[in-house]
Each structure stands twice: as C-alpha cells, then as structure tokens.
Design an enzyme around this catalytic site. Structure first.
Site, PDB file in Angstrom:
ATOM      1  N   GLU A 137       0.816  -1.220   0.000  1.00 21.14           N
ATOM      2  CA  GLU A 137       0.000   0.000   0.000  1.00 21.14           C
ATOM      3  C   GLU A 137       0.849   1.268   0.000  1.00 21.14           C
ATOM      4  O   GLU A 137       0.544   2.248  -0.694  1.00 21.14           O
ATOM      5  CB  GLU A 137      -0.920   0.004   1.236  1.00 21.14           C
ATOM      6  CG  GLU A 137      -1.909   1.141   1.279  1.00 21.14           C
ATOM      7  CD  GLU A 137      -2.944   1.047   0.166  1.00 21.14           C
ATOM      8  OE1 GLU A 137      -2.831   1.828  -0.791  1.00 21.14           O
ATOM      9  OE2 GLU A 137      -3.855   0.206   0.239  1.00 21.14           O
ATOM     10  N   LYS A 213       4.628   3.839  -9.972  1.00 21.90           N
ATOM     11  CA  LYS A 213       3.342   3.734  -9.248  1.00 21.90           C
ATOM     12  C   LYS A 213       2.194   3.470 -10.221  1.00 21.90           C
ATOM     13  O   LYS A 213       1.325   2.633  -9.959  1.00 21.90           O
ATOM     14  CB  LYS A 213       3.096   5.031  -8.472  1.00 21.90           C
ATOM     15  CG  LYS A 213       4.143   5.276  -7.392  1.00 21.90           C
ATOM     16  CD  LYS A 213       4.053   6.697  -6.841  1.00 21.90           C
ATOM     17  CE  LYS A 213       5.174   6.961  -5.848  1.00 21.90           C
ATOM     18  NZ  LYS A 213       5.285   8.368  -5.474  1.00 21.90           N
TER      19      LYS A 213
END
Ligand SMILES: NC(=O)c1ccc[n+]([C@@H]2O[C@H](COP(=O)([O-])OP(=O)(O)OC[C@H]3O[C@@H](n4cnc5c(N)ncnc54)[C@H](OP(=O)(O)O)[C@@H]3O)[C@@H](O)[C@H]2O)c1
Length: 437
Positions: A137, A213
């Site tokens: 995360e 990302k």
C-alpha cells in the site's frame, strides 16, 4: 524449527530500513500498542531490525530489538513472521531479502515501488506459491489507501480509467513555478535545497517514480502483468513558465499526470505533463499533495487526495497492510492470482485528445494562415485560437496559442513537423495534451 509464520499469538515483525518510513513504523507500533493489538486481534511485536549503520542516532528507542547487519538474515530469522522492507532500490538487498522472506512463506510488506515495478510479477508468483502475503500500500501515493480501494472496495467494477498526480515533488515544482512566477531551474534548485528530491533527481522530475506507481495501479485495475517498460514517460524538465502562465490564462493548469486505461488498441499507460481544467480537482491540487482518480463502470468517478510521502503517511499505509496480515486476511497480490494476469498489449499511441499548441510566429502576412493550413491538412480542427503580441518580442513576433479539438497524437506530430516547412516559425512549437478529467 519451522519458520512459517504463525497465524496466532503475537505477530513478529522484522523491519529492514530505519530511515523515514522505517522509523515512522517503529514509532506508531511503540505508541499504539493496545489499539493495534485490538485491531489486528493479536499483539504486533518488533523482534529485529536492520539498517546499514548501527551507530546512527535514529530518533527512536531500538534497544529492545535484535540488530541484523544483513537484511537477508533478518528476513530468514525464525522469530520474524512479517518482513517489512523499507530500504528502497530495485536490486540488491531489497530484492534479495524480499525473495528470501517469500521463499520461506513469510509475509512481506514493502513501500518499494521500484522493486515491484521491475520484479512485481516474479515476486507475486513466488508469494502465491509459498502462501505468503505481499502487500505494498505504501508504494503508491503514500498515505492514500488506493491499493485497498482498487483491490477490494471497487472489486465489483470494470475499471475504465485510473489517473493520478503521484509525485509530490513534481507537483510542488509545478505549483511553485505558477504561484511565484519562477522558471523551472530556479524551483528545481529550491526543491533540492529543501531535500525534496531523490538522490537521483531524475527519478522524480523524469517521471520514473510516478511511472512505477502507475504501472502498479494499471496491473490491478486491468488484471495485467506489471509492465513498467511499457509506460510512456516524459518528465517535467521541459515545462516552461511561459506555458504555465499562458495555459492558466486559458483556464488550465499543468500537471505531471499519470493515466492508465484499457482501450480497443491495448493498454495505455502514460506519465506525462498534461493540461487539466484549472477548476477540476486535479487542477486544484497544490504543493506536495497526491491525488488519485479512479473510474469504474458501476461506481463512476472516485477522487482520493492526501499526503503522498513523509514519515506518518507512509507508515500509516505500512501499518494498514500489517494489520490485515495480523487479522489473517489474504488476497492475491494484484487482485487476481499472478499466474492469471494477462500479458498486456501496449497501445501504440494514446487516445485522441485536445491539444494546447504554442508557437512564436514571424510578423509576416499570411503566417497564421499557413499554420492553420498545416493543421487542417493533418485533419486537426481548431477549437480556440489567441494571438498575444508581447511587448518584448523582436520585430513584432507574435505568440499564437491554439487549443485543438480532439486529435490523434500522430496527427499532431505530423502537423508540427509541417510547421517547420512554412518558414514562419521563430522557434520550435510546443504541444501539450489536454486531459479530459
Ligand atoms: N520517504 C517517503 O516518504 C516514502 C514514501 C513512499 C515510499 N517510500 C519508499 O520507502 C522506502 C524507504 O524510503 P525512506 O524514505 O524511508 O528511505 P531512507 O530514509 O533513505 O531510509 C532507507 C533505510 O534503509 C537502510 N538501508 C539501505 N540500504 C540498506 C542495505 N543494503 N542494508 C540494510 N539497510 C539498508 C538505510 O540504512 P542507514 O540508515 O544505515 O543508511 C536506511 O535506514 C523506499 O523504497 C521508498 O521509495 C518512501
């Protein structure tokens, strides 16, 4: 003695990396002992840590933990159930130690987007083979729980598009250029002095970190193998203060925007400077903050905004993953089993979009008509056009701004190449995509 993680009793953590993120994790675990135990259903206990320099003063009491010089040995310790990798780097210690932990069936929580962007598929297959969790995360948009949102909350949706401003340093530079009217080079230097840039600044301003990302979000959103090598990357180094100001006058802000979408032509992944409407949530985003926009067929558009970096936000994301593991909750690393992830076909060109064009034209009769002809011949129609006569321009040169209707990137490139043949341009034209958000 077996080193397979126990599912009951205290959850024993080994933390490799005691920098910004690692110390943030230590502090929360030390401060919130009871709350974390209640939420996880079992105590969280740090048993061992690792970093390069054992003598460094680290702003936390580490005296109760065993010290390992080698992160691989930390990962293999019998008293470590969860290996927390917060060192960084996509080769060397981070990769070796993560593989060692997963091979033994130990759970891994990492903040390392570079590692997953380069080796996510192999690591996910290894984790799923040995029954270990691999959670990340903190690797995407810092404190914003976007991985959880995509893999869980939005699991019932067909994801149409994922967008995001996911590098706070780039957003800081672009918004500071705009607010202070300063050129890129000056603000880049300011950012360096403030310690906002990575040791290799190109990871930030070259769009690489944000591209890592985006590739992770795309894998989850579209059920495809992580394919960072197929992300179209362009950094912010060529964004000029002129374009920031002129785009602002036309109602747009410039952002380093990541966009991933599955099209009929394949998977599109772009991390490039784009114009977005100034009044949109993305356009309004200031400073180092991150924003992720998720679009699903059932849910519509969701906007998540928050801190993309820093000790607290990143540690918050790491702890969210650790608590899930403590609770016994498991899910495939990228939402569906790694062996079922599709090999994505990369779209050869981006979806058509409106473009912002800026050019400096000589003061010659018919100059503008020649440019308009080039656009027309490339099949591009003009939505807005504005001429700005700058007081400092030589011999009456004029800046011309054009916003096109939707155009294919290849047609825009073709038109730009034809502009040169007109002989009326004083300098190379600028073209920036306008993303409809
Ligand atoms: N900082 C953020 O806001 C942020 C946000 C999201 C994700 N991340 C990710 O989180 C990870 C860590 O970032 P960070 O900012 O915390 O980095 P950092 O402050 O530079 O800390 C890195 C830590 O790793 C240790 N380390 C490095 N190489 C090692 C090795 N070979 N063996 C043992 N220890 C080693 C360092 O040891 P020494 O202290 O002894 O040098 C240091 O304690 C990176 O993957 C980064 O991309 C960071």
């Amino acid at each position: 003695m077996s080193s397979t993680p126990s599912e009951t009793g205290p959850l024993r953590l080994g933390i490799a990396g005691l920098g910004t993120v690692g110390i943030g994790v230590v502090k929360i675990i030390q401060r919130e002992v009871e709350t974390l135990a209640a939420r996880g259903g079992r105590p969280l206990v740090i048993t061992a840590v690792s970093a390069r320099d054992p003598k460094k003063n680290r702003d936390a009491d580490l005296s109760g933990y065993a010290w390992e010089t080698d992160p691989v040995q930390l990962a293999k310790r019998d008293d470590v159930d969860v290996f927390i990798e917060v060192m960084g780097g996509h080769e060397g210690a981070a990769k070796d130690a993560t593989e060692a932990a997963l091979a033994l069936g130990k759970h891994v929580v990492t903040a390392n987007k570079a590692l997953l962007a380069h080796h996510g598929q192999a690591l996910a297959e290894l984790a799923e083979k040995t029954g270990a969790a691999l959670r990340f995360e903190a690797a995407v948009a810092g404190g914003i729980p976007v991985i959880k949102a995509l893999t869980e909350g939005l699991a019932g949706n067909r994801i149409k598009r994922v967008m995001g401003v996911m590098n706070g340093t780039c957003n800081y530079i672009l918004t500071r250029m705009q607010s202070a009217g300063l050129p890129y080079e000056t603000v880049f230097e300011e950012a360096r002095q403030l310690g906002y840039l990575e040791a290799d600044p190109n990871l930030d301003v070259g769009g690489i970190d944000a591209g890592h990302k985006l590739s992770l979000l795309a894998a989850i959103a579209f059920g495809t193998r992580v394919s960072f090598d197929k992300v179209e990357l362009e950094g912010i180094g060529n964004v000029s203060i002129d374009d920031i100001n002129l785009a602002d006058d036309m109602g747009y802000h410039i952002k380093l925007l990541g966009v991933a979408q599955m099209t009929g032509r394949g998977l599109e992944q772009r991390m490039t400077p784009c114009l977005v409407p100034a009044e949109s949530p993305l356009g309004q985003l200031q400073g180092g903050t991150n924003m992720v926009v998720l679009e699903g067929d059932a849910v519509g558009q969701i906007v998540m905004r928050g801190a993309g970096a820093g000790e607290g936000p990143t540690a918050s994301a790491v702890l969210g993953d650790v608590i899930d593991i403590a609770r016994g909750y498991r899910r495939p690393v990228f939402g569906i089993p790694a062996t079922q992830l599709a090999d994505p076909v990369a779209a050869r060109s981006a979806t058509p979009a409106p473009y912002y064009l800026r050019m400096r034209l000589q003061d010659k009769p018919g100059a503008l008509a020649k440019v308009a002809t080039c656009l027309g011949e490339a099949g591009i129609s003009i939505d807005q056009m504005r001429q700005i006569n700058q007081p400092d321009a030589d011999d009456g040169d004029a800046i011309v701004l054009i916003v096109t209707h939707k155009a294919a990137p290849a047609d825009v490139s073709h038109a730009l190449s034809q502009f040169n043949a007109t002989g009326v341009l004083v300098e190379n034209p600028v073209a920036i995509r306008i993303e409809e958000v």
